[in-house]
Design an enzyme around this catalytic site. Structure first.
Site, short mmCIF file in Angstrom:
data_model
loop_
_atom_site.label_atom_id
_atom_site.label_comp_id
_atom_site.label_asym_id
_atom_site.label_seq_id
_atom_site.Cartn_x
_atom_site.Cartn_y
_atom_site.Cartn_z
N ASP A 96 4.23 17.41 -8.14
CA ASP A 96 4.84 17.44 -6.81
C ASP A 96 6.22 16.78 -6.77
O ASP A 96 6.63 16.11 -7.72
CB ASP A 96 3.90 16.79 -5.78
CG ASP A 96 3.22 15.51 -6.29
OD1 ASP A 96 3.68 14.95 -7.29
OD2 ASP A 96 2.22 15.09 -5.68
N ASN A 124 -7.36 8.43 0.39
CA ASN A 124 -7.96 9.41 1.32
C ASN A 124 -8.49 10.64 0.59
O ASN A 124 -8.83 11.64 1.22
CB ASN A 124 -6.93 9.82 2.38
CG ASN A 124 -5.72 10.52 1.77
OD1 ASN A 124 -5.65 10.74 0.57
ND2 ASN A 124 -4.75 10.88 2.61
N HIS A 164 -6.78 12.56 -1.58
CA HIS A 164 -5.82 13.63 -1.90
C HIS A 164 -5.58 13.70 -3.41
O HIS A 164 -5.71 12.70 -4.12
CB HIS A 164 -4.51 13.49 -1.12
CG HIS A 164 -3.59 12.39 -1.53
ND1 HIS A 164 -2.81 11.68 -0.65
CD2 HIS A 164 -3.26 11.88 -2.76
CE1 HIS A 164 -2.07 10.80 -1.29
NE2 HIS A 164 -2.33 10.89 -2.58
N GLU A 216 -3.24 16.85 1.00
CA GLU A 216 -3.82 15.85 1.89
C GLU A 216 -5.14 16.38 2.46
O GLU A 216 -5.42 17.59 2.36
CB GLU A 216 -2.83 15.56 3.04
CG GLU A 216 -1.49 15.01 2.60
CD GLU A 216 -1.49 13.50 2.35
OE1 GLU A 216 -2.55 12.94 1.97
OE2 GLU A 216 -0.43 12.88 2.52
C1 F6R Z 1 1.64 11.84 -7.46
C2 F6R Z 1 0.43 12.37 -6.87
C3 F6R Z 1 -0.42 11.56 -5.94
C4 F6R Z 1 -0.89 10.26 -6.55
C5 F6R Z 1 -1.82 9.49 -5.61
C6 F6R Z 1 -2.24 8.15 -6.15
O1 F6R Z 1 2.27 12.81 -8.28
O2 F6R Z 1 0.14 13.48 -7.12
O3 F6R Z 1 -1.52 12.33 -5.55
O4 F6R Z 1 -1.55 10.52 -7.76
O5 F6R Z 1 -1.19 9.30 -4.37
O6 F6R Z 1 -1.12 7.33 -6.25
P1 F6R Z 1 -1.23 5.89 -6.95
O7 F6R Z 1 -1.52 6.12 -8.38
O8 F6R Z 1 0.13 5.28 -6.72
O9 F6R Z 1 -2.33 5.16 -6.25
#
Ligand code: F6R
Length: 248
Positions: free
Chosen positions: A67, A136, A138, A143
């Site tokens: 992303d 959450n 995702h 989301e």
């Molecule tokens: C980032 C992504 C997000 C993160 C997720 C967890 O490329 O795809 O889904 O993997 O938000 O983020 P952290 O590792 O910072 O808790």
């Protein structure tokens, strides 16, 4: 789904890096899917070490990122492009021509998303996709409520994500409202998934992902349907699980 519970974040990172390294050695021209965020940083550090000290060779590897924020150029320090260069790509020998990260500045976003999907298909699909998970549930920027069959597209960030991101930017107007993200369906087509999580703040999301019913409200739960998914977590992230899982 294989769930591996490690003692701490350091061990999670080593295990994840070892899985990635083993694929790169076995198939030097493999296609890797990368995630950003805090969790994979330890694994990326270990990959850099393996490259420097053990000659792990990425020269034939192709990479796709999950992303990117819409409106941020690659030079913006909060862009995921910048993150990947800083935390991994500038320190290993991936050929920049084989690095693909969604373009946050694409003029035709829908056209870009279609191109990204085609590109993944053209190189033969992703061999191993690394995933983090949001508290959450995702995965990427899918989301809660995202279609479980979704493809690469533009997504509106949730109010919570926008609030959480505020601290990274100097001005309110700079906080991205949209992102380009691989879809849940795109992610599920990778031949192997490697989801990493650490810390008690992820315990509820991990419990839903491993043991809960599959629901778009926790997009990560779809990982249960993947034939080759490995979840590497530390004890804190595993603290909500009811079943017994391997510690190795
Ligand atoms: C980032 C992504 C997000 C993160 C997720 C967890 O490329 O795809 O889904 O993997 O938000 O983020 P952290 O590792 O910072 O808790």
């Amino acid at each position: 789904m294989l769930v591996i519970v490690k003692e701490n974040y350091g061990e999670v990172s080593k295990e994840a890096a070892a899985e990635i390294a083993s694929l790169v050695r076995e198939k030097p021209d493999c296609v890797l899917g990368f995630a950003t965020g805090g969790t994979p940083l330890g694994a990326y550090k270990e990959l850099i070490r393996l490259h420097r000290e053990e000659g792990l060779d990425f020269s034939k590897v192709t990479t796709f990122n999950l992303d990117e924020y819409v409106g941020l150029p690659p030079s913006h320090p909060k862009s995921y492009h910048y993150y990947m260069l800083e935390n991994l790509f500038n320190h290993i020998n991936v050929d920049p021509r084989n690095m693909f990260i969604p373009m946050g500045m694409a003029e035709n976003v829908h056209g870009f998303c279609a191109w990204y999907e085609e590109k993944i298909e053209k190189v033969g699909g992703i061999d191993l996709q690394i995933l983090g998970i949001g508290a959450n549930g995702h995965i990427a920027f899918n989301e809660p409520g995202s279609s479980l069959g979704s493809r690469t597209r533009i997504k509106t960030l949730s109010e919570k994500t926008i609030r959480d991101n505020r601290r990274f930017f100097t001005k309110e107007e700079e906080v991205p409202r949209y992102a380009i993200t691989m879809g849940v369906g795109t992610i599920m087509e990778a031949r192997q998934l490697l989801l990493v999580a650490s810390g008690a703040t992820k315990a509820d999301a991990i419990r839903a992902t491993v043991e809960g019913p599959i629901t778009a409200w926790y997009p990560a739960t779809i990982v249960q349907m993947h034939r080759f998914a490995t979840i590497v977590i530390d004890k804190d992230a595993a603290s909500g699980l009811r079943g017994s899982y391997a510690g190795f």
